[in-house]
Enzyme design. Structure first.
Site, PDB file in Angstrom:
ATOM      1  N   SER A   1       0.787  -1.230   0.132  1.00  9.82           N
ATOM      2  CA  SER A   1       0.074   0.078   0.065  1.00  9.82           C
ATOM      3  C   SER A   1       0.821   1.172  -0.018  1.00  9.82           C
ATOM      4  CB  SER A   1      -0.856   0.215   1.196  1.00  9.82           C
ATOM      5  OG  SER A   1      -1.873  -0.849   1.154  1.00  9.82           O
TER       6      SER A   1
ATOM      7  N   TYR B   1      -1.963  -2.086 -11.018  1.00  9.45           N
ATOM      8  CA  TYR B   1      -1.943  -2.036  -9.434  1.00  9.45           C
ATOM      9  C   TYR B   1      -1.277  -3.127  -8.832  1.00  9.45           C
ATOM     10  CZ  TYR B   1      -4.253  -1.891  -4.895  1.00  9.45           C
ATOM     11  OH  TYR B   1      -4.554  -1.870  -3.601  1.00  9.45           O
TER      12      TYR B   1
ATOM     13  N   TYR C   1      -4.411   2.683   7.490  1.00  4.89           N
ATOM     14  CA  TYR C   1      -5.689   2.006   7.374  1.00  4.89           C
ATOM     15  C   TYR C   1      -6.603   2.668   8.459  1.00  4.89           C
ATOM     16  CZ  TYR C   1      -2.612  -1.116   4.576  1.00  4.89           C
ATOM     17  OH  TYR C   1      -1.620  -1.729   3.818  1.00  4.89           O
TER      18      TYR C   1
END
Lengths: 305, 305, 305, 305
Positions: free
Chosen positions: A61, A189, A241
């Site tokens: 991420s 991605y 997150y």
């Protein structure tokens, strides 16, 4: 400074035993749970390395801020933030229900999976090769490392365990919030998530954002000051997150984590920090990484909030 | 500095015409849409006032940080954050559905209405009078103004238009997330929202948080440095309703707004800012206040993110 | 017929041990878990009684169909169904989140708590006494029993454990879906839930709905055929809480249950069935009652779906 | 009877102008908005045809009951209802959020898209060809028409506009509620939706369900009485999308609609009804079809609720 960091590295690396290495992607499950690296790059280019700073891991991420920076540079702030929001959310990173519940049906921010997928789709380059090359170039410039590349085994492992991301992408297109070829977009991605770095690279990434876009190692203005500030702001509210709020309270520094075990932090005007330790807490953040950043925030007076 | 602020005040006060004064509480609807006040209090006690700094308005949601600071001091961080979360959320401030959807069924953070109601319930003082007196004392200490009191007409108006807050409170008690007499708790909540201040008071409030709890006007350490930092962190991620993410991107300073038209901002180690202008945008934030803070952030280099 | 019912009563009453008596209202927790009564009233007035048909229990949610019938008679179908929907929902009976999520913010149907509270508010009678008297009159007419009255201890117990219903009511009023004095409306609601009946009364209630509104015991046309049909249809899709779909599959008869342990079923053109046994399954339906109705449906060929 | 139906056909076909032909699948948008057909097949085999009973249209969601019947026969009730629920829901047919919100993360019933996709996956036949052949055989048996086949242009059109269904399928697999090759499963699903029939076929389908699985034209027991009853029950609570509750109130007959403009209804023990008229209301139900069924329910006393 050097000793302080060494002590912090020692104390925090022990915490790793409280976490668990990510298992939802088979290839990630193979990561060494004992590996720990901590690096600091200051805005004058000074670097401090502690632990294993050669240990390589995938950005996961953390790559979302690289692509966000690229999209902001290439498409402009207004285009990016009309396609994705800039609001933090209490939902998990892979949540889909908000996309249906809330109008407009667009991702709440660029650091949850749905938002990051939309950001990839905004890149103006043609085709999957064009897009991933542009992202790799941006990553190499931001981290002053021309050797950064995609870890092929992780990439293929991601691609084989991608039902949720595929569901998000198809949903987004069904409500008109994503345009383009979904397999192309997802392929980019998965590859961006699989870019491989070490703790030193991460610290330079943080430092370039900290120095308003000027890479302190190469002296190159990689991105505009505005882009650097936007990325830092989004990291502050959404970077960890659903642990972002708690991290703001306990650490108070803009940062972004990845399930590869890395965390990159950016102390505006001062330094970038890169830390890696694969075992994660339940929210997907590196346990030892969190401990190291809390200690650095306090002992080096890095808190900005 | 003085002239810069005067120019900012002039330019931003014009923006007020793009907003609308809050109407959901009848008494708020009577606020003068043209009123505008801007005050800065630096950590050395220097003050700059611009516009109408005698204009009085009610704190509304800004009071949530006063009570949060009090609860943190009296009950400790762990008790507070086991009763409410510290996560930003994309939901509106009066949303109820998350309380049912998410386990544990507790408010996501102390700055949405449900969370603020729980924070009131945590205060150790007996009865409604005991609690509101403690809050008023804290407000007076934080703002160096012994005259702060509740505006009775606004308080009664709040109490008469409180269906949603009452619904939240009963729901919270039904799932075990709120204990105590609901009418008492809500009465205190409506009164804290109705505490009346001016822009100068707000700037001192912001300064006390900025100076790690030391009120720069009185020299008194009102709250601990830890409490001040927690409040600043929570304001950064949750302070501007569902506009918190956008405010972080555009302004980048810890701040809290209220539907009375006030915004209080806190630049760590440097200054507090108080601004008031009743017309609000759709999220409930003062339009001219947002403009003033964006200009201050840029022109006075106050951005911390 | 008589023997069949006796055998069914015997076999199904044993099932009660698999359930648990409702505890969320203290007074309900005192119910005798061994009590079991089964009654059938046919459209020609013939009655069959089995088990303890003198055992008294409160209607609880079964009262919702009594008040719905009254509101349909007094206000008309269009007025009722513009205030509440007629759609089944998968949410629990006391759920609130749909009221916020879905526009218009009105209850999905009259048999969930929020919907039943709105139905009470639609009654044209003045004040709480007027409304409850009208409901009692309707109940007495539908059940051919002039002695039906409110159990005062249960009523007060309901009133003391009413946080969730109070939350629903205040929410409904905050979004404009409920008008009137909330304490009055809730008081009527708690009293209607506390009307006390036995299995025979229930069977006559079911029979009156089955016979298109004509009470087969008194010969009085209590409600219009249209009202009887609407009630039967709503019971079919929404009558058994979130077990309505499964009940349709397994039993296939319009029915309504209550947490007092009663179930009333209505076989159009043929008969009404009343059964009571306090132990409930997780959805709030009487375990032995469900078993009895499944057996009746099959052995007496009562299935209508 | 014949004249009654002719009058009903005439009166209800006019209503079509209030609806709009489905456009979300390009090929459906080409349907003749003036086409209207009405057929009744009684349990003794008598048939009444009115309007254009040669007009061909695709089953769309009506196909879900064919596959449900097949899965119930081949896998048994318990296996089917452990993979999908049997509860009606207030959500639209293509909703995804419930799958994330509610545990277990399985579809609420077999007649919403997510549920129907799971039902396809339960079929024991190997591969896409095996599954669709089994479905076609079941359809032909249920409708006494060996010529039923897939409309290839509609099938390809469905497949090209399938983002939402693909999103549902990937989500289901990501939470473990769907197993198998998603492209295979969706291919079968798109083909079953594209089976082409006329109003007469539909009426026989309804009649076979009405006659407990015995096809009154061929005399063949196609499915077990239990399967027929389950299908009728599920249609009653879930057959008309989020208009199921209103249909139960207004019409009171088990029925299933499709966005091709068809509605199939099943009056237990008496008859099946097939009606088609492409213009739909906002929920996706044929406007003229609803009008015809309401008239039939009342004038032929077909209401079962």
């Amino acid at each position: 400074m050097k000793e302080t960091l060494a002590l912090i590295a020692q104390a925090s690396s022990i915490q790793a035993s409280k976490g668990s290495v990510a298992t939802y992607i088979p290839e990630l499950a193979k990561a060494d749970p004992e590996a720990f690296g901590l690096a600091v790059t200051e805005c004058d280019g000074t670097q401090y390395l502690s632990g294993n700073c050669e240990f390589r891991f995938t950005l996961q991420s953390i790559s979302k801020v690289v692509t966000l920076a690229l999209a902001l540079e290439e498409r402009g702030k207004d285009n990016v933030f009309s396609a994705v929001g800039n609001s933090p959310t209490a939902d998990p990173f892979n949540s889909i229900m908000r996309l249906e519940m809330d109008a407009p049906h667009r991702p709440h921010n660029p650091l949850i999976n749905s938002g990051a997928i939309v950001v990839v789709s905004l890149l103006p380059e043609e085709g999957r090769e064009g897009k991933i090359e542009a992202i790799l170039d941006m990553a190499r410039d931001l981290m002053a490392n021309g050797d950064i590349k995609v870890n092929d085994r992780v990439y293929r492992s991601e691609k084989n365990t991608s039902d949720r991301n595929r569901s998000l992408a198809y949903f987004l297109r069904s409500v008109g919030s994503l345009k383009g070829d979904i397999e192309d977009i997802l392929d980019v991605y998965f590859r961006q998530c699989s870019m491989e770095v070490n703790a030193k690279d991460l610290s330079i990434l943080g430092a370039t954002f900290a120095c308003d876009g000027l890479n302190p190692i190469t002296g190159k203005q990689v991105i505009s000051p505005q882009t650097a500030r936007i990325v830092r702001a989004i990291m502050t509210t959404c970077g960890m997150y659903d642990g972002s709020g708690e991290f703001a309270v306990n650490v108070g520094i803009p940062a972004k984590s990845g399930v590869g075990g890395g965390i990159m932090a950016s102390v505006p005007g001062r330094m970038g920090i890169g830390v890696v330790s694969p075992p994660l807490d339940q929210r997907g953040n590196s346990v030892a990484g969190l401990a190291a950043l809390a200690a650095i925030s306090e002992q080096l007076h890095c808190r900005v909030l």
